[in-house]
Each structure stands twice: as C-alpha cells, then as structure tokens.
Scaffold this motif. Structure first.
Motif, PDB file in Angstrom:
ATOM      1  N   ALA A  69       0.837  -1.200   0.000  1.00 46.11           N
ATOM      2  CA  ALA A  69       0.000   0.000   0.000  1.00 46.11           C
ATOM      3  C   ALA A  69       0.873   1.252   0.000  1.00 46.11           C
ATOM      4  N   GLU A  70       0.418   2.266  -0.693  1.00 48.64           N
ATOM      5  CA  GLU A  70       1.081   3.563  -0.673  1.00 48.64           C
ATOM      6  C   GLU A  70       0.927   4.153   0.731  1.00 48.64           C
ATOM      7  N   PRO A  71       1.855   5.010   1.141  1.00 46.00           N
ATOM      8  CA  PRO A  71       1.763   5.621   2.484  1.00 46.00           C
ATOM      9  C   PRO A  71       0.445   6.372   2.676  1.00 46.00           C
ATOM     10  N   GLY A  72      -0.117   6.255   3.861  1.00 52.10           N
ATOM     11  CA  GLY A  72      -1.334   6.985   4.200  1.00 52.10           C
ATOM     12  C   GLY A  72      -2.635   6.303   3.825  1.00 52.10           C
ATOM     13  N   ARG A  73      -2.563   5.095   3.277  1.00 49.22           N
ATOM     14  CA  ARG A  73      -3.793   4.385   2.914  1.00 49.22           C
ATOM     15  C   ARG A  73      -4.503   3.911   4.183  1.00 49.22           C
ATOM     16  N   PRO A  74      -5.845   3.966   4.192  1.00 51.94           N
ATOM     17  CA  PRO A  74      -6.585   3.470   5.354  1.00 51.94           C
ATOM     18  C   PRO A  74      -6.441   1.953   5.478  1.00 51.94           C
ATOM     19  N   PRO A  75      -6.681   1.397   6.664  1.00 52.44           N
ATOM     20  CA  PRO A  75      -6.498  -0.040   6.881  1.00 52.44           C
ATOM     21  C   PRO A  75      -7.333  -0.928   5.954  1.00 52.44           C
ATOM     22  N   ASP A  76      -8.500  -0.450   5.526  1.00 53.06           N
ATOM     23  CA  ASP A  76      -9.358  -1.274   4.667  1.00 53.06           C
ATOM     24  C   ASP A  76      -9.139  -1.016   3.169  1.00 53.06           C
ATOM     25  N   TRP A  77      -8.062  -0.334   2.814  1.00 52.59           N
ATOM     26  CA  TRP A  77      -7.795   0.001   1.413  1.00 52.59           C
ATOM     27  C   TRP A  77      -7.799  -1.239   0.522  1.00 52.59           C
ATOM     28  N   PHE A  78      -7.204  -2.319   1.001  1.00 52.76           N
ATOM     29  CA  PHE A  78      -7.138  -3.561   0.228  1.00 52.76           C
ATOM     30  C   PHE A  78      -8.105  -4.608   0.766  1.00 52.76           C
ATOM     31  N   SER A  79      -9.277  -4.179   1.205  1.00 54.40           N
ATOM     32  CA  SER A  79     -10.279  -5.149   1.654  1.00 54.40           C
ATOM     33  C   SER A  79     -10.676  -6.020   0.467  1.00 54.40           C
ATOM     34  N   GLN A  80     -11.283  -7.157   0.761  1.00 50.41           N
ATOM     35  CA  GLN A  80     -11.693  -8.074  -0.298  1.00 50.41           C
ATOM     36  C   GLN A  80     -12.631  -7.388  -1.294  1.00 50.41           C
ATOM     37  N   LYS A  81     -13.601  -6.649  -0.779  1.00 49.92           N
ATOM     38  CA  LYS A  81     -14.561  -5.965  -1.659  1.00 49.92           C
ATOM     39  C   LYS A  81     -13.880  -4.898  -2.507  1.00 49.92           C
ATOM     40  N   HIS A  82     -12.960  -4.150  -1.904  1.00 50.72           N
ATOM     41  CA  HIS A  82     -12.264  -3.106  -2.660  1.00 50.72           C
ATOM     42  C   HIS A  82     -11.377  -3.717  -3.745  1.00 50.72           C
ATOM     43  N   CYS A  83     -10.710  -4.822  -3.421  1.00 43.71           N
ATOM     44  CA  CYS A  83      -9.873  -5.495  -4.421  1.00 43.71           C
ATOM     45  C   CYS A  83     -10.722  -6.002  -5.586  1.00 43.71           C
ATOM     46  N   ALA A  84     -11.841  -6.626  -5.274  1.00 40.15           N
ATOM     47  CA  ALA A  84     -12.727  -7.143  -6.322  1.00 40.15           C
ATOM     48  C   ALA A  84     -13.260  -6.004  -7.190  1.00 40.15           C
ATOM     49  N   SER A  85     -13.631  -4.909  -6.550  1.00 36.23           N
ATOM     50  CA  SER A  85     -14.147  -3.751  -7.273  1.00 36.23           C
ATOM     51  C   SER A  85     -13.080  -3.148  -8.184  1.00 36.23           C
ATOM     52  N   GLN A  86     -11.881  -2.966  -7.649  1.00 40.91           N
ATOM     53  CA  GLN A  86     -10.801  -2.372  -8.440  1.00 40.91           C
ATOM     54  C   GLN A  86     -10.431  -3.276  -9.610  1.00 40.91           C
ATOM     55  N   TYR A  87     -10.399  -4.589  -9.383  1.00 38.31           N
ATOM     56  CA  TYR A  87     -10.066  -5.515 -10.475  1.00 38.31           C
ATOM     57  C   TYR A  87     -11.140  -5.469 -11.555  1.00 38.31           C
ATOM     58  N   SER A  88     -12.392  -5.382 -11.136  1.00 36.52           N
ATOM     59  CA  SER A  88     -13.488  -5.243 -12.089  1.00 36.52           C
ATOM     60  C   SER A  88     -13.318  -3.981 -12.927  1.00 36.52           C
ATOM     61  N   GLU A  89     -12.931  -2.874 -12.282  1.00 34.95           N
ATOM     62  CA  GLU A  89     -12.699  -1.627 -13.000  1.00 34.95           C
ATOM     63  C   GLU A  89     -11.525  -1.747 -13.975  1.00 34.95           C
ATOM     64  N   LEU A  90     -10.488  -2.459 -13.554  1.00 34.98           N
ATOM     65  CA  LEU A  90      -9.345  -2.677 -14.447  1.00 34.98           C
ATOM     66  C   LEU A  90      -9.767  -3.443 -15.694  1.00 34.98           C
ATOM     67  N   LEU A  91     -10.583  -4.459 -15.509  1.00 35.88           N
ATOM     68  CA  LEU A  91     -11.048  -5.243 -16.657  1.00 35.88           C
ATOM     69  C   LEU A  91     -11.919  -4.404 -17.585  1.00 35.88           C
ATOM     70  N   GLU A  92     -12.776  -3.593 -16.994  1.00 39.11           N
ATOM     71  CA  GLU A  92     -13.644  -2.733 -17.798  1.00 39.11           C
ATOM     72  C   GLU A  92     -12.845  -1.679 -18.561  1.00 39.11           C
ATOM     73  N   ALA A  93     -11.739  -1.226 -17.982  1.00 37.03           N
ATOM     74  CA  ALA A  93     -10.938  -0.159 -18.578  1.00 37.03           C
ATOM     75  C   ALA A  93     -10.043  -0.653 -19.707  1.00 37.03           C
ATOM     76  N   THR A  94      -9.928  -1.941 -19.856  1.00 36.27           N
ATOM     77  CA  THR A  94      -9.070  -2.482 -20.907  1.00 36.27           C
ATOM     78  C   THR A  94      -9.923  -3.155 -21.960  1.00 36.27           C
ATOM     79  N   GLU A  95      -9.386  -3.246 -23.132  1.00 30.15           N
ATOM     80  CA  GLU A  95     -10.078  -3.967 -24.190  1.00 30.15           C
ATOM     81  C   GLU A  95      -9.515  -5.367 -24.338  1.00 30.15           C
ATOM     82  N   ALA A  96      -8.466  -5.660 -23.567  1.00 25.36           N
ATOM     83  CA  ALA A  96      -7.849  -6.985 -23.630  1.00 25.36           C
ATOM     84  C   ALA A  96      -8.745  -7.996 -22.933  1.00 25.36           C
ATOM     85  N   PRO A  97      -8.855  -9.191 -23.471  1.00 25.68           N
ATOM     86  CA  PRO A  97      -9.628 -10.222 -22.789  1.00 25.68           C
ATOM     87  C   PRO A  97      -9.009 -10.552 -21.440  1.00 25.68           C
ATOM     88  N   LYS A  98      -9.837 -11.040 -20.530  1.00 25.90           N
ATOM     89  CA  LYS A  98      -9.384 -11.381 -19.192  1.00 25.90           C
ATOM     90  C   LYS A  98      -8.209 -12.347 -19.236  1.00 25.90           C
TER      91      LYS A  98
END
Length: 95
Positions: free
Chosen positions: A51-80
């Motif tokens: 984690a980058e300095p200053g991130r809250p303790p729940d920054w990498f929670s399971q839900k946040h990780c799943a959400s961010q990965y979903s956003e990464l997939l949506e932001a790319t045109e490459a297949p999963k």
C-alpha cells in the motif's frame, strides 16, 4: 465478477474514491494472476504490504480489491485471459 465465458464484467460500486496508484494496480493484477479472481481473501492479504503511504487499513479489503479488479477489466479492451497471462514483478520490490 463474470467467468471467462465471455460475459460482461459488472463494475462493483464499492471501494475507495481516491484512485489506486499504478503500482497498487499492478500488484493487484499480479496477485489475481497467482490466486485467481475468486480468492479475494488471498489477494487482499498478499498486496497489503504494498500500500502507498497513508492508505486506510481497509484500502485492500476483499470488496475493494474485487471492485478495483473489475474496474481494471472494464478499462481495458484486452480479454481477461490476456490480463492473467501478464507476468508482473513490480510487487517484489518495496519503495
């Protein structure tokens, strides 16, 4: 998240509003490559030390990780499958 059957990925509306750094996104992608996109407990645990300095303790929670990965997939045109085949070594090095 959708399976590899060609379904559209649903962006989950959970997680931090501040953007993740490129390094954090690369660590997330690398961890998902190793653990899979259904094992968010393992993914979250693996990337917390990067984690980058200053991130809250729940920054990498399971839900946040799943959400961010979903956003990464949506932001790319490459297949999963292409995203999962990329080998990323940036997470091995801490600043």
């Amino acid at each position: 998240l959708a399976s590899s059957t060609g379904c559209k990925h649903k962006i989950l509306n959970v997680g931090p509003t501040e953007p993740w750094s490129v390094r954090e996104k690369l660590c997330l992608a690398s961890s998902v490559m190793r653990s899979g996109d259904q094992n968010w407990v393992s993914v979250s645990r693996a990337i917390k030390p990067f984690a980058e300095p200053g991130r809250p303790p729940d920054w990498f929670s399971q839900k946040h990780c799943a959400s961010q990965y979903s956003e990464l997939l949506e932001a790319t045109e490459a297949p999963k499958s292409v995203l999962q085949c990329v080998h990323i070594s940036v997470c091995r090095y801490k600043k």
